[in-house]
Design an enzyme around this catalytic site. Structure first.
Site, PDB file in Angstrom:
ATOM      1  N   TRP A  27       0.802  -1.230   0.000  1.00 37.97           N
ATOM      2  CA  TRP A  27       0.000   0.000   0.000  1.00 37.97           C
ATOM      3  C   TRP A  27       0.831   1.275   0.000  1.00 37.97           C
ATOM      4  O   TRP A  27       0.281   2.367  -0.070  1.00 37.97           O
ATOM      5  CB  TRP A  27      -0.918   0.034   1.237  1.00 37.97           C
ATOM      6  N   ALA A  28       2.154   1.127   0.141  1.00 39.52           N
ATOM      7  CA  ALA A  28       3.001   2.321   0.252  1.00 39.52           C
ATOM      8  C   ALA A  28       2.882   3.154  -1.020  1.00 39.52           C
ATOM      9  O   ALA A  28       3.005   2.636  -2.128  1.00 39.52           O
ATOM     10  CB  ALA A  28       4.442   1.924   0.504  1.00 39.52           C
ATOM     11  N   GLN A  29       2.635   4.451  -0.828  1.00 39.31           N
ATOM     12  CA  GLN A  29       2.376   5.308  -1.984  1.00 39.31           C
ATOM     13  C   GLN A  29       3.557   6.206  -2.313  1.00 39.31           C
ATOM     14  O   GLN A  29       3.977   6.311  -3.462  1.00 39.31           O
ATOM     15  CB  GLN A  29       1.165   6.214  -1.692  1.00 39.31           C
ATOM     16  N   GLY A  30       4.108   6.862  -1.267  1.00 38.79           N
ATOM     17  CA  GLY A  30       5.094   7.916  -1.484  1.00 38.79           C
ATOM     18  C   GLY A  30       6.313   7.434  -2.245  1.00 38.79           C
ATOM     19  O   GLY A  30       6.642   7.934  -3.322  1.00 38.79           O
ATOM     20  N   GLY A  31       7.017   6.451  -1.704  1.00 40.72           N
ATOM     21  CA  GLY A  31       8.198   5.948  -2.378  1.00 40.72           C
ATOM     22  C   GLY A  31       9.232   5.446  -1.402  1.00 40.72           C
ATOM     23  O   GLY A  31       8.933   5.202  -0.227  1.00 40.72           O
ATOM     24  N   GLU A  96      10.312  15.052  -1.011  1.00 40.34           N
ATOM     25  CA  GLU A  96       9.270  14.986   0.022  1.00 40.34           C
ATOM     26  C   GLU A  96       9.652  15.881   1.181  1.00 40.34           C
ATOM     27  O   GLU A  96      10.837  16.206   1.358  1.00 40.34           O
ATOM     28  CB  GLU A  96       9.099  13.537   0.521  1.00 40.34           C
ATOM     29  N   HIS A 213      -1.051   9.678  10.813  1.00 36.14           N
ATOM     30  CA  HIS A 213      -1.211  10.470   9.596  1.00 36.14           C
ATOM     31  C   HIS A 213      -2.409  11.386   9.809  1.00 36.14           C
ATOM     32  O   HIS A 213      -3.461  10.929  10.239  1.00 36.14           O
ATOM     33  CB  HIS A 213      -1.441   9.555   8.386  1.00 36.14           C
ATOM     34  N   ARG A 259       3.679  16.947  10.002  1.00 40.03           N
ATOM     35  CA  ARG A 259       2.611  15.948  10.113  1.00 40.03           C
ATOM     36  C   ARG A 259       2.057  15.818  11.540  1.00 40.03           C
ATOM     37  O   ARG A 259       0.841  15.797  11.737  1.00 40.03           O
ATOM     38  CB  ARG A 259       3.198  14.598   9.667  1.00 40.03           C
ATOM     39  N   HIS A 318      -0.479   5.233  11.656  1.00 40.23           N
ATOM     40  CA  HIS A 318       0.104   4.998  10.332  1.00 40.23           C
ATOM     41  C   HIS A 318       1.382   4.165  10.385  1.00 40.23           C
ATOM     42  O   HIS A 318       1.622   3.331   9.532  1.00 40.23           O
ATOM     43  CB  HIS A 318       0.393   6.365   9.707  1.00 40.23           C
ATOM     44  N   GLU A 342       8.926  -3.117   9.905  1.00 39.79           N
ATOM     45  CA  GLU A 342       8.247  -2.270  10.897  1.00 39.79           C
ATOM     46  C   GLU A 342       8.166  -2.913  12.281  1.00 39.79           C
ATOM     47  O   GLU A 342       8.088  -2.220  13.286  1.00 39.79           O
ATOM     48  CB  GLU A 342       6.843  -1.913  10.382  1.00 39.79           C
ATOM     49  N   ARG A 353       9.597   9.136  12.197  1.00 39.19           N
ATOM     50  CA  ARG A 353      10.150   8.557  10.965  1.00 39.19           C
ATOM     51  C   ARG A 353      10.147   9.601   9.853  1.00 39.19           C
ATOM     52  O   ARG A 353       9.155  10.292   9.637  1.00 39.19           O
ATOM     53  CB  ARG A 353       9.276   7.382  10.551  1.00 39.19           C
ATOM     54  N   SER A 358      10.853   3.900   5.596  1.00 36.64           N
ATOM     55  CA  SER A 358      10.495   2.602   6.191  1.00 36.64           C
ATOM     56  C   SER A 358      10.640   1.442   5.208  1.00 36.64           C
ATOM     57  O   SER A 358      11.120   0.367   5.582  1.00 36.64           O
ATOM     58  CB  SER A 358       9.103   2.639   6.807  1.00 36.64           C
ATOM     59  N   LEU A 359      10.254   1.654   3.960  1.00 38.07           N
ATOM     60  CA  LEU A 359      10.504   0.595   2.972  1.00 38.07           C
ATOM     61  C   LEU A 359      12.009   0.339   2.917  1.00 38.07           C
ATOM     62  O   LEU A 359      12.466  -0.807   2.862  1.00 38.07           O
ATOM     63  CB  LEU A 359      10.006   1.026   1.589  1.00 38.07           C
TER      64      LEU A 359
END
Ligand SMILES: Cc1cc2nc3c(=O)[nH]c(=O)nc-3n(C[C@H](O)[C@H](O)[C@H](O)COP(=O)(O)OP(=O)(O)OC[C@H]3O[C@@H](n4cnc5c(N)ncnc54)[C@H](O)[C@@H]3O)c2cc1C
Length: 491
Positions: A27-31, A96, A213, A259, A318, A342, A353, A358-359
């Site tokens: 599900w990770a979106q950002g990268g 980012e 989040h 955030r 999150h 994680e 973080r 994290s990825l």
């Protein structure tokens, strides 16, 4: 990644869901962050990571993370990950918040996690030394003379217990989102790895640090879909049901404040009985479907049109910075047990973080754990006892207990905490522990992790990074260190 790096050593890979489902990675979106640009370096990446960590990241571990990062991106490229590229064929690097350089490697715009996950699964399936056992939930570690010798599990379909004896176990069970009423994590994220390791006597670290989040969609879905920060980046405003743009009085950056600041201000509104919406009508308007097709799709499914209506949001759990304490090789405090991703606490993230780390952490420390295991001694087989099993039945008292626990965690051990609320949560957890002599696994694990987080949050009498205490709102140098703990087993 760890299983691939261990080849040709025989690996059995257990997955709670069918392989390919039930993982945050998908599900990770950002990268994924890595110093790949000519103007960038691991040192600059390390500086940004430590800054986000609010003074308590382990600098040595951060340096390893950022130094190994480019090699892990190369590994993914070699495996065939289709990262986005510029017209000239270079990796397209995104920027980012809180990163001082363009270093976010992406795939398919906001589909990075899915592309990485798909690539790794294909590689695992093509590796003969890896046996995949999916729809199987790990319940407990097999411990013999203080050393981990395998895993007790059960088949999700038949409920049959099954034991796996091994000279080395890696826990890579992901996050804890299910512990909170509002979360962006998959339902499988019940902190199983932390609970299993804790029961076996392993040391845990940084449990109090939980990232929320600020903008998850409140459209009755659980888990909640994310509304990416880019929507606020394009000028969308946070407005309460009285029509007030409440972020103006909170931070000079208003909606674009860090955030955790936005999450806290939004949570305060909810506590006062207000509802909060993201208003993208003027800033984005008719461009919304084209600019944010994923979020638009989620809104449409709830009959909300962001071109003409506010998008209802709330802060949601999150990411968990804490977990099973590991060293630079992913080693836990127990012989025979490693952890990565994680569920582990490497010390990289400190109190908060940095986005897209994290990825990376999962890949870097998964690889290092594999290298370490390659050099570890193998141990002889041992006898195995019956596993503790099963699942929380829908509609049961235990299912209600999970709902209660998630509510108290969100209200008292979430975005904002104080002594009274934390003690109340611990009392509620103790009540639930007493109510069920032998709780089903999910409840048992959630109670363990909930207690560890609440205790750690109570002990940290300051505010730092993601951990905010209304009764100790300042950062205190006396607490400028990581926290370590173990589960106290009551007689
Ligand atoms: C919506 C969303 C967006 C995100 N975006 C980003 C981003 O852009 N960049 C970034 O770096 N990070 C992002 N993150 C965080 C990141 O995705 C996770 O931290 C990371 O993917 C965790 O990887 P993991 O391998 O540790 O866990 P997961 O990918 O969650 O995998 C854990 C696996 O363990 C299985 N499992 C759990 N318990 C058991 C058990 N008892 N027995 C057997 N199997 C079990 C699960 O089913 C799952 O397959 C995002 C997270 C979310 C939720």
């Amino acid at each position: 990644m760890a299983a691939l790096k261990l080849a040709p050593m025989k690996v059995t890979m257990l997955s709670k869901a069918q392989l390919g489902f039930g993982a945050a990675t998908d599900w990770a979106q950002g990268g994924i962050a890595a110093a790949m640009g000519k103007d960038d370096s691991p040192t600059l990446h390390a500086i940004d990571t430590s800054r986000a960590g609010a003074g308590i990241s382990d600098e040595r571990i951060v340096q390893i993370l950022t130094t190994d990062a480019p090699a892990r991106i190369e590994d993914l490229l070699e495996l065939g990950t289709a990262f986005d590229r510029t017209d000239s064929g270079e990796l397209e690097l995104g920027l980012e918040a809180a990163h001082q350089r363009r270093r976010i490697v992406k795939a398919g715009g906001d589909g990075t996690g899915h592309e990485i996950f798909k690539t790794l699964i294909a590689a695992v399936q093509a590796t003969p030394s890896i046996e995949i056992v999916d729809n199987t939930t790990a319940d407990d570690l097999i411990v013999d003379n203080g050393a981990v010798r395998g895993v007790l599990a059960h088949d999700n379909v038949t409920g049959e217990p099954v034991a796996f004896v091994s000279s080395a176990v890696i826990l890579a069970t992901g996050g804890i989102g299910r512990l909170y009423r509002y979360t962006t994590n998959p339902v499988e994220a019940t902190g199983d790895g932390i609970a299993m390791a804790a029961r076996a006597g392993a040391t845990l670290a940084d449990m109090e640090f939980v990232q929320f989040h600020p903008t998850a969609l409140t459209i009755g879905r659980d888990p909640m879909p994310l509304v990416t920060e880019a929507v606020r980046g394009e000028g969308a405003l946070l407005i309460n049901d009285l029509g007030e743009r409440f972020m103006l009085g909170v931070h000079p950056g208003a909606e674009l404040a860090p955030r955790d600041v936005v999450a806290r201000a939004t949570f305060e509104q909810l506590q006062r009985g207000r509802t909060v919406g993201l208003d993208a009508r003027d800033a984005i308007g008719d461009a919304f479907p084209k600019e944010f097709p994923t979020v638009f799709g989620f809104c449409q499914s709830a009959h909300i049109d962001p071109r003409t209506q506010r998008i209802p949001i709330a802060p949601a759990e999150h990411y968990h910075m804490g977990g099973i304490a590991v060293d630079e090789w992913g080693r836990t405090s127990l012989p025979g047990l490693w952890a990565c991703g994680e569920t582990s606490a490497t010390g990289v993230h400190g109190a908060n973080r940095l986005a897209s780390n994290s990825l990376l952490e999962a890949l870097v420390y998964g690889t290092r754990a594999a290298r370490d295991i390659m050099n570890a001694d193998s141990r002889p087989d041992i006898e195995v006892r019956e596993p503790h099993v099963p699942v929380v039945a829908p509609g049961s008292d235990e299912a209600q207990a999970v709902i209660d626990l998630r509510s108290v965690m969100y209200a008292n051990v979430g975005v904002m905490r104080n002594e009274l609320g934390l003690r109340e949560a611990l009392g509620r957890i103790a009540d639930l522990e007493r109510s069920f002599a032998k709780p089903a696994n999910e409840l048992r694990n959630l109670l363990v992790v909930g207690r560890l987080i609440a205790e750690a949050a109570l002990a940290r009498r300051e505010s730092r990074g993601s951990h905010y205490r209304t009764d100790y709102s300042a950062t205190d140098d006396a607490f400028a260190r990581r926290s370590f703990t173990q589960l106290r087993i009551s007689a």
